[in-house]
Design a protein around this motif. Sequence first.
Motif, PDB file in Angstrom:
ATOM      1  N   GLN A  16       0.837  -1.195   0.000  1.00  7.50           N
ATOM      2  CA  GLN A  16       0.000   0.000   0.000  1.00  7.50           C
ATOM      3  C   GLN A  16       0.874   1.247   0.000  1.00  7.50           C
ATOM      4  O   GLN A  16       1.946   1.268   0.592  1.00  7.50           O
ATOM      5  N   GLY A  17       0.388   2.284  -0.700  1.00  5.81           N
ATOM      6  CA  GLY A  17       1.148   3.522  -0.760  1.00  5.81           C
ATOM      7  C   GLY A  17       0.823   4.306  -2.005  1.00  5.81           C
ATOM      8  O   GLY A  17      -0.166   4.038  -2.699  1.00  5.81           O
ATOM      9  N   VAL A  18       1.671   5.284  -2.319  1.00 10.00           N
ATOM     10  CA  VAL A  18       1.481   6.172  -3.457  1.00 10.00           C
ATOM     11  C   VAL A  18       2.502   5.827  -4.537  1.00 10.00           C
ATOM     12  O   VAL A  18       3.699   5.667  -4.248  1.00 10.00           O
ATOM     13  N   TYR A  19       2.033   5.714  -5.789  1.00 11.76           N
ATOM     14  CA  TYR A  19       2.897   5.392  -6.916  1.00 11.76           C
ATOM     15  C   TYR A  19       2.686   6.405  -8.041  1.00 11.76           C
ATOM     16  O   TYR A  19       1.617   7.017  -8.143  1.00 11.76           O
ATOM     17  N   LEU A  20       3.719   6.577  -8.852  1.00 11.45           N
ATOM     18  CA  LEU A  20       3.659   7.489  -9.995  1.00 11.45           C
ATOM     19  C   LEU A  20       3.564   6.682 -11.274  1.00 11.45           C
ATOM     20  O   LEU A  20       4.404   5.804 -11.515  1.00 11.45           O
ATOM     21  N   LEU A  21       2.534   6.971 -12.093  1.00 15.84           N
ATOM     22  CA  LEU A  21       2.397   6.357 -13.411  1.00 15.84           C
ATOM     23  C   LEU A  21       2.862   7.354 -14.459  1.00 15.84           C
ATOM     24  O   LEU A  21       2.345   8.482 -14.521  1.00 15.84           O
ATOM     25  N   ARG A  22       3.853   6.963 -15.267  1.00 16.95           N
ATOM     26  CA  ARG A  22       4.318   7.793 -16.378  1.00 16.95           C
ATOM     27  C   ARG A  22       3.810   7.152 -17.663  1.00 16.95           C
ATOM     28  O   ARG A  22       4.195   6.039 -18.001  1.00 16.95           O
ATOM     29  N   VAL A  23       2.938   7.863 -18.359  1.00 16.28           N
ATOM     30  CA  VAL A  23       2.242   7.315 -19.520  1.00 16.28           C
ATOM     31  C   VAL A  23       2.749   7.992 -20.794  1.00 16.28           C
ATOM     32  O   VAL A  23       2.786   9.221 -20.889  1.00 16.28           O
ATOM     33  N   THR A  24       3.150   7.181 -21.765  1.00 17.17           N
ATOM     34  CA  THR A  24       3.479   7.665 -23.106  1.00 17.17           C
ATOM     35  C   THR A  24       2.389   7.171 -24.048  1.00 17.17           C
ATOM     36  O   THR A  24       2.140   5.962 -24.134  1.00 17.17           O
ATOM     37  N   THR A  25       1.711   8.105 -24.725  1.00 12.55           N
ATOM     38  CA  THR A  25       0.625   7.711 -25.612  1.00 12.55           C
ATOM     39  C   THR A  25       1.170   7.381 -26.998  1.00 12.55           C
ATOM     40  O   THR A  25       2.313   7.705 -27.341  1.00 12.55           O
ATOM     41  N   LYS A  26       0.329   6.752 -27.814  1.00 11.12           N
ATOM     42  CA  LYS A  26       0.738   6.404 -29.178  1.00 11.12           C
ATOM     43  C   LYS A  26       0.860   7.634 -30.060  1.00 11.12           C
ATOM     44  O   LYS A  26       1.432   7.556 -31.158  1.00 11.12           O
ATOM     45  N   ASP A  27       0.349   8.769 -29.592  1.00  9.98           N
ATOM     46  CA  ASP A  27       0.539  10.033 -30.306  1.00  9.98           C
ATOM     47  C   ASP A  27       1.824  10.732 -29.893  1.00  9.98           C
ATOM     48  O   ASP A  27       2.112  11.825 -30.373  1.00  9.98           O
ATOM     49  N   GLY A  28       2.573  10.122 -28.977  1.00  5.81           N
ATOM     50  CA  GLY A  28       3.842  10.711 -28.551  1.00  5.81           C
ATOM     51  C   GLY A  28       3.732  11.667 -27.377  1.00  5.81           C
ATOM     52  O   GLY A  28       4.732  12.286 -26.992  1.00  5.81           O
ATOM     53  N   MET A  29       2.531  11.807 -26.799  1.00  6.56           N
ATOM     54  CA  MET A  29       2.370  12.677 -25.639  1.00  6.56           C
ATOM     55  C   MET A  29       2.780  11.925 -24.380  1.00  6.56           C
ATOM     56  O   MET A  29       2.651  10.698 -24.299  1.00  6.56           O
ATOM     57  N   VAL A  30       3.286  12.673 -23.388  1.00  5.08           N
ATOM     58  CA  VAL A  30       3.751  12.085 -22.139  1.00  5.08           C
ATOM     59  C   VAL A  30       3.134  12.844 -20.975  1.00  5.08           C
ATOM     60  O   VAL A  30       3.104  14.071 -20.972  1.00  5.08           O
ATOM     61  N   PHE A  31       2.616  12.107 -20.000  1.00  8.94           N
ATOM     62  CA  PHE A  31       2.145  12.752 -18.776  1.00  8.94           C
ATOM     63  C   PHE A  31       2.331  11.792 -17.616  1.00  8.94           C
ATOM     64  O   PHE A  31       2.484  10.577 -17.792  1.00  8.94           O
ATOM     65  N   SER A  32       2.337  12.345 -16.414  1.00  8.04           N
ATOM     66  CA  SER A  32       2.506  11.556 -15.198  1.00  8.04           C
ATOM     67  C   SER A  32       1.401  11.886 -14.219  1.00  8.04           C
ATOM     68  O   SER A  32       0.916  13.016 -14.171  1.00  8.04           O
ATOM     69  N   ASP A  33       0.997  10.907 -13.425  1.00  4.14           N
ATOM     70  CA  ASP A  33       0.011  11.133 -12.397  1.00  4.14           C
ATOM     71  C   ASP A  33       0.209  10.124 -11.283  1.00  4.14           C
ATOM     72  O   ASP A  33       0.791   9.063 -11.479  1.00  4.14           O
ATOM     73  N   LYS A  34      -0.275  10.493 -10.098  1.00  5.55           N
ATOM     74  CA  LYS A  34      -0.125   9.637  -8.926  1.00  5.55           C
ATOM     75  C   LYS A  34      -1.336   8.740  -8.739  1.00  5.55           C
ATOM     76  O   LYS A  34      -2.457   9.137  -9.018  1.00  5.55           O
ATOM     77  N   VAL A  35      -1.059   7.538  -8.253  1.00  6.84           N
ATOM     78  CA  VAL A  35      -2.113   6.568  -7.959  1.00  6.84           C
ATOM     79  C   VAL A  35      -1.889   6.055  -6.543  1.00  6.84           C
ATOM     80  O   VAL A  35      -0.740   5.783  -6.143  1.00  6.84           O
ATOM     81  N   VAL A  36      -2.953   5.948  -5.797  1.00  4.00           N
ATOM     82  CA  VAL A  36      -2.888   5.440  -4.428  1.00  4.00           C
ATOM     83  C   VAL A  36      -3.354   3.992  -4.429  1.00  4.00           C
ATOM     84  O   VAL A  36      -4.424   3.662  -4.965  1.00  4.00           O
ATOM     85  N   LYS A  37      -2.540   3.121  -3.827  1.00  2.00           N
ATOM     86  CA  LYS A  37      -2.961   1.732  -3.659  1.00  2.00           C
ATOM     87  C   LYS A  37      -3.355   1.502  -2.203  1.00  2.00           C
ATOM     88  O   LYS A  37      -2.564   1.738  -1.291  1.00  2.00           O
ATOM     89  N   ASN A  38      -4.581   1.061  -2.016  1.00  2.00           N
ATOM     90  CA  ASN A  38      -5.064   0.743  -0.670  1.00  2.00           C
ATOM     91  C   ASN A  38      -4.811  -0.724  -0.339  1.00  2.00           C
ATOM     92  O   ASN A  38      -4.654  -1.555  -1.210  1.00  2.00           O
TER      93      ASN A  38
END
Length: 240
Positions: free
Chosen positions: A218-240
């Motif tokens: 359990q805790g906080v994780y960062l997802l770094r996503v690269t799309t097929k259009d070449g865009m990149v973004f990151s966001d946090k996800v909490v696992k309970n």
Amino acid sequence: MKKYLSLLAILLLAVLDMNAQRGEIFFTDFDPDSCLHVHLSHEEMCFDLNYDGISDICMNYVLGTAIVGFEIVAKQDNLLLCISNNNDTIASAKDWRKGWGESYPEGFKYMGFRLEIDRDYYYGWFRTYAVLAERNWYFDKFAFCTIPNYPLRWGQTNLTDVEENEAHRIAKLHPNPTTGIVLIENVECAEVQVYNTLGQMLKTSQNTNQVSLGGLPQGVYLLRVTTKDGMVFSDKVVKN
């Protein structure tokens, strides 16, 4: 107990020197995230935005007879708060208040604020999230635009990285918090990387809009996503 986040002092200082700072969005990603401990009674996090020793925004823990809740209060007359309701910009929000309160919040929440100076509005946002399993409430991101009346979007961090902001705005991660599986909607993922709070990459997957946090604590994780259009973004996800 009271905490002051001095990093937010850039807000009003920037506005007072608009000629030097015009055209910028100040963004801070707090690492580690600032934390309000629910299990500690009478705790408060206060933001002194201009180093004058007076709190501008306070986040409080409230204990009632049957509920546990939080409130966020704007202390200054020229400062109002709103909550994200999927509008494109903070300026388009309708419900501006001096304070917001909620019982048992869970997951992420964007709060917008509007600062009025000389009949102009300056917009900013900050993001909070709760982890009920930890009984903690966190403050993790903050942004403020020095351009008067600029249509700042929730989650926007700068003026030039348009593609990343657009991907971040339209993508949806759910469930969040999660017990294992996270789905990424509204974009096509080429790669998804999972990082812990120490910046270590734990796993990666290609060509799928689904990632599993199974086997991770359990805790906080960062997802770094690269799309097929070449865009990149990151966001946090909490696992309970």
